[in-house]
Scaffold this active site. Structure first.
Site, PDB file in Angstrom:
ATOM      1  CG  ASP A   1       3.042   4.677  -4.172  1.00 49.76           C
ATOM      2  OD1 ASP A   1       3.110   5.862  -3.819  1.00 49.76           O
ATOM      3  OD2 ASP A   1       2.334   3.836  -3.613  1.00 49.76           O
TER       4      ASP A   1
ATOM      5  CG  HIS B   1      -4.330   0.716  -8.326  1.00 49.13           C
ATOM      6  ND1 HIS B   1      -5.657   0.686  -7.974  1.00 49.13           N
ATOM      7  CD2 HIS B   1      -3.722   1.564  -7.461  1.00 49.13           C
ATOM      8  CE1 HIS B   1      -5.832   1.489  -6.956  1.00 49.13           C
ATOM      9  NE2 HIS B   1      -4.680   2.033  -6.613  1.00 49.13           N
TER      10      HIS B   1
ATOM     11  CG  HIS C   1      -2.034   0.906   1.284  1.00 46.55           C
ATOM     12  ND1 HIS C   1      -2.400   1.682   0.227  1.00 46.55           N
ATOM     13  CD2 HIS C   1      -2.868   1.256   2.304  1.00 46.55           C
ATOM     14  CE1 HIS C   1      -3.398   2.480   0.584  1.00 46.55           C
ATOM     15  NE2 HIS C   1      -3.699   2.243   1.841  1.00 46.55           N
TER      16      HIS C   1
HETATM   17  N1  ACO Z   1       4.572  -7.040 -10.633  1.00 46.65           N
HETATM   18  C1  ACO Z   1       4.435  -8.252 -11.214  1.00 46.65           C
HETATM   19  N2  ACO Z   1       3.291  -8.932 -11.282  1.00 46.65           N
HETATM   20  C2  ACO Z   1       2.219  -8.352 -10.741  1.00 46.65           C
HETATM   21  C3  ACO Z   1       2.265  -7.102 -10.117  1.00 46.65           C
HETATM   22  C4  ACO Z   1       3.500  -6.428 -10.090  1.00 46.65           C
HETATM   23  N3  ACO Z   1       3.623  -5.221  -9.517  1.00 46.65           N
HETATM   24  N4  ACO Z   1       1.047  -6.775  -9.660  1.00 46.65           N
HETATM   25  C5  ACO Z   1       0.247  -7.795  -9.980  1.00 46.65           C
HETATM   26  N5  ACO Z   1       0.947  -8.762 -10.631  1.00 46.65           N
HETATM   27  C6  ACO Z   1       0.432 -10.003 -11.224  1.00 46.65           C
HETATM   28  C7  ACO Z   1       0.144 -11.038 -10.142  1.00 46.65           C
HETATM   29  O1  ACO Z   1       1.251 -11.867  -9.921  1.00 46.65           O
HETATM   30  C8  ACO Z   1      -1.031 -11.771 -10.761  1.00 46.65           C
HETATM   31  O2  ACO Z   1      -0.519 -12.635 -11.746  1.00 46.65           O
HETATM   32  P1  ACO Z   1      -1.203 -14.101 -11.991  1.00 46.65           P
HETATM   33  O3  ACO Z   1      -2.592 -13.783 -12.462  1.00 46.65           O
HETATM   34  O4  ACO Z   1      -0.341 -14.738 -12.981  1.00 46.65           O
HETATM   35  O5  ACO Z   1      -1.185 -14.766 -10.646  1.00 46.65           O
HETATM   36  C9  ACO Z   1      -1.818 -10.686 -11.470  1.00 46.65           C
HETATM   37  O6  ACO Z   1      -0.840  -9.691 -11.806  1.00 46.65           O
HETATM   38  C10 ACO Z   1      -2.919 -10.076 -10.628  1.00 46.65           C
HETATM   39  O7  ACO Z   1      -2.340  -9.631  -9.399  1.00 46.65           O
HETATM   40  P2  ACO Z   1      -3.093  -9.529  -8.020  1.00 46.65           P
HETATM   41  O8  ACO Z   1      -2.091  -9.618  -6.935  1.00 46.65           O
HETATM   42  O9  ACO Z   1      -4.230 -10.521  -8.031  1.00 46.65           O
HETATM   43  O10 ACO Z   1      -3.695  -8.096  -8.126  1.00 46.65           O
HETATM   44  P3  ACO Z   1      -4.278  -7.258  -6.911  1.00 46.65           P
HETATM   45  O11 ACO Z   1      -5.345  -6.403  -7.464  1.00 46.65           O
HETATM   46  O12 ACO Z   1      -4.638  -8.158  -5.772  1.00 46.65           O
HETATM   47  O13 ACO Z   1      -3.018  -6.419  -6.429  1.00 46.65           O
HETATM   48  C11 ACO Z   1      -1.478  -4.685  -6.033  1.00 46.65           C
HETATM   49  C12 ACO Z   1      -2.873  -5.047  -6.580  1.00 46.65           C
HETATM   50  C13 ACO Z   1      -1.366  -5.132  -4.575  1.00 46.65           C
HETATM   51  C14 ACO Z   1      -1.322  -3.161  -6.075  1.00 46.65           C
HETATM   52  C15 ACO Z   1      -0.398  -5.372  -6.895  1.00 46.65           C
HETATM   53  O14 ACO Z   1      -0.521  -4.973  -8.251  1.00 46.65           O
HETATM   54  C16 ACO Z   1       1.009  -5.127  -6.377  1.00 46.65           C
HETATM   55  O15 ACO Z   1       1.469  -5.854  -5.496  1.00 46.65           O
HETATM   56  N6  ACO Z   1       1.736  -4.092  -6.930  1.00 46.65           N
HETATM   57  C17 ACO Z   1       3.046  -3.773  -6.462  1.00 46.65           C
HETATM   58  C18 ACO Z   1       2.945  -2.972  -5.161  1.00 46.65           C
HETATM   59  C19 ACO Z   1       2.473  -1.558  -5.411  1.00 46.65           C
HETATM   60  O16 ACO Z   1       2.938  -0.859  -6.300  1.00 46.65           O
HETATM   61  N7  ACO Z   1       1.529  -1.114  -4.567  1.00 46.65           N
HETATM   62  C20 ACO Z   1       0.997   0.245  -4.614  1.00 46.65           C
HETATM   63  C21 ACO Z   1      -0.444   0.238  -4.965  1.00 46.65           C
HETATM   64  S1  ACO Z   1      -1.016   1.865  -5.161  1.00 46.65           S
HETATM   65  C22 ACO Z   1      -1.238   2.404  -3.592  1.00 46.65           C
HETATM   66  O17 ACO Z   1      -1.425   1.700  -2.643  1.00 46.65           O
HETATM   67  C23 ACO Z   1      -1.205   3.812  -3.433  1.00 46.65           C
END
Ligand code: ACO
Length: 431
Positions: free
Chosen positions: A365, A309, A270
């Site tokens: 971010d 996201h 987050h």
């Molecule tokens: N890098 C690589 N792969 C990713 C990423 C990433 N940053 N984000 C998602 N994925 C992949 C997952 O592995 C998953 O792949 P799969 O379908 O093969 O298993 C798919 O994309 C879907 O991902 P989820 O985790 O189900 O997506 P969710 O909506 O739950 O997660 C989140 C959203 C937590 C923001 C995620 O994209 C992430 O971890 N990003 C990196 C951390 C980040 O930048 N957070 C800031 C968010 S913005 C904020 O809070 C202000």
């Protein structure tokens, strides 16, 4: 003209019985499912939705997001226009009051917040108790909770005047506590607020003032920070806001609820993501190492921080504003050498099938950390800066939750899959 009531018809294959559930705002009420039973004493059907992927926990009039189209509105106003035409003080007022302030209202609001920027001297002692290398976010979370002990009347959460005092105090004191946390970590004396400066300017003064009689913030950096506060001010039911509402639903005082929200924001998925982005860029080190890093991410050995996201599946409108802002900041501070790595990382990722298929784009971010770093904020302070903007959103959402007659203490259900009832064996009989 009478509008046709929309309903959803569900047939229970166990009993053959059909149920008609009203649809309102494209949503059915989960509690309407409880009537679906096999036996009269059954609990009734529940919905299973870990991480609230498709569950609305409230009705809200604060923030609208269309993740597919990349739209973000606060009280109906596009984020791009708010960032261009308003100050953070105006946006905080908008979020809490559902209207942009007039000049007179803005002056009164700003003055009330400004006159609540000082903290009790004992807060310094609290700060002094932390180890020299304590993470400022840990200090900030603790300091917010500690404020609750200084303002016990804030417990009267149903008194509108008490609530207002909390808004002035939390918005006023949060930057002071954030700056104190930083000054403690570098062993510098705490700087008292300067009420002649703007909200962002005062924060910069409390962070960086040394011996100069009057700290004059650079206007471009002051403006950039103010815009960053606006971009982070609210984002509907995200993890920390849900924490604010959920903890606040127990009717604890707002300082403790805000501490819980800040704790949720600290996590690397987050508000900790901007810190994680910088650490990631640092680890990558140079452009030639990017392909190997991307390969590892695709193999599931880590995430590309600052990408992806839960809601935005097109682009994050805040990321576009920040990218433009970065150019202005770098003209003052000089170019952040990590920018080249970030730009190249973005270029490669946006062409890669893995990221395209999963609709992973840079989020707010990805670039905010580069600006913060260019402005000399240590990486540890990044989530604290996020919290300073988001405080306004937390308070607006908390207020909305309290005034919503449909809200009760948050208490999810579970599906119990553990052992059935069994007897406890004596210690000597256990293997
Ligand atoms: N890098 C690589 N792969 C990713 C990423 C990433 N940053 N984000 C998602 N994925 C992949 C997952 O592995 C998953 O792949 P799969 O379908 O093969 O298993 C798919 O994309 C879907 O991902 P989820 O985790 O189900 O997506 P969710 O909506 O739950 O997660 C989140 C959203 C937590 C923001 C995620 O994209 C992430 O971890 N990003 C990196 C951390 C980040 O930048 N957070 C800031 C968010 S913005 C904020 O809070 C202000």
């Amino acid at each position: 003209m009478e509008t046709k009531k929309e309903t959803l018809t569900i047939t229970d294959s166990r009993t053959g019985k059909a149920y008609e559930l009203p649809i309102e705002n494209e949503t059915i009420r989960a509690t309407d499912l409880r009537q679906i039973k096999v036996k009269p004493d059954d609990f009734g059907i529940m919905t299973y939705d870990p991480a609230y992927m498709a569950t609305a926990s409230c009705k809200s009039t604060i923030t609208f997001i269309d993740g597919d189209k990349g739209i973000l509105l606060y009280r109906g106003y596009p984020i791009e226009q708010l960032a261009e035409k308003c100050s953070f003080m105006e946006v905080a007022y908008l979020l809490l009051n559902d209207a942009l302030p007039t000049k007179a209202q803005l002056d009164a609001w700003t003055s009330l917040i400004t006159t609540h920027t000082f903290v009790h001297e004992n807060m310094k002692k609290l700060m002094d108790g932390f180890h020299h290398d304590a993470h400022p976010m840990g200090m900030f979370v603790s300091a917010l909770a500690a404020l609750s002990t200084f303002y016990p009347t804030a417990k009267k959460i149903h008194d509108p005047e008490e609530r207002k005092m909390t808004y002035y105090r939390l918005l006023g004191k949060a930057p002071t506590l954030a700056a104190f946390a930083y000054r403690h970590s570098v062993g510098m004396p705490y700087v008292h607020p300067d009420n002649e400066l703007s909200y962002a300017g005062n924060f910069l003064a409390m962070m960086y003032r040394v011996a100069e009689p009057k700290f004059k913030p650079n206007p471009i950096l002051e403006h950039a920070l103010d815009v960053l506060f606006i971009l982070h001010a609210d984002h509907e039911q995200n993890c920390s806001t849900s924490a604010m509402r959920s903890v606040g639903s127990s009717h604890v005082d707002p300082y403790c609820a805000a501490a819980a929200a800040a704790a949720a924001l600290y996590g690397p998925l987050h508000g900790g993501a901007n810190e994680a982005v910088l650490r990631m860029l640092d680890e990558i080190g140079s452009k030639d190492k990017i392909p190997a890093f991307i390969k590892e991410v695709k193999e599931g050995k880590g995430r590309l921080m600052g990408f992806g996201h839960r809601v935005y599946k097109n682009y994050d409108p805040r990321a576009s504003i920040i990218k433009r802002l970065a150019d202005q900041v770098f003209e003052v501070t000089g170019r952040n050498p990590m920018l080249d790595i970030a730009l190249e990382l973005e270029r490669i990722a946006l062409q890669d099938e893995y990221f395209i298929k999963r609709k992973l784009y840079p989020n707010v971010d990805f670039y905010s950390g580069l600006i913060y770093q260019a402005m000399k904020f240590p990486v540890d302070m990044f989530p604290v800066l996020f919290a300073l903007g988001r405080m306004s959103g937390w308070l607006a959402q908390w207020q909305e939750m309290l005034l919503d007659s449909e809200q009760k203490i948050a208490r999810p259900r579970q599906i119990y899959l553990g052992a059935g009832k069994r007897d406890v064996p004596m210690l000597s009989q256990r293997s």
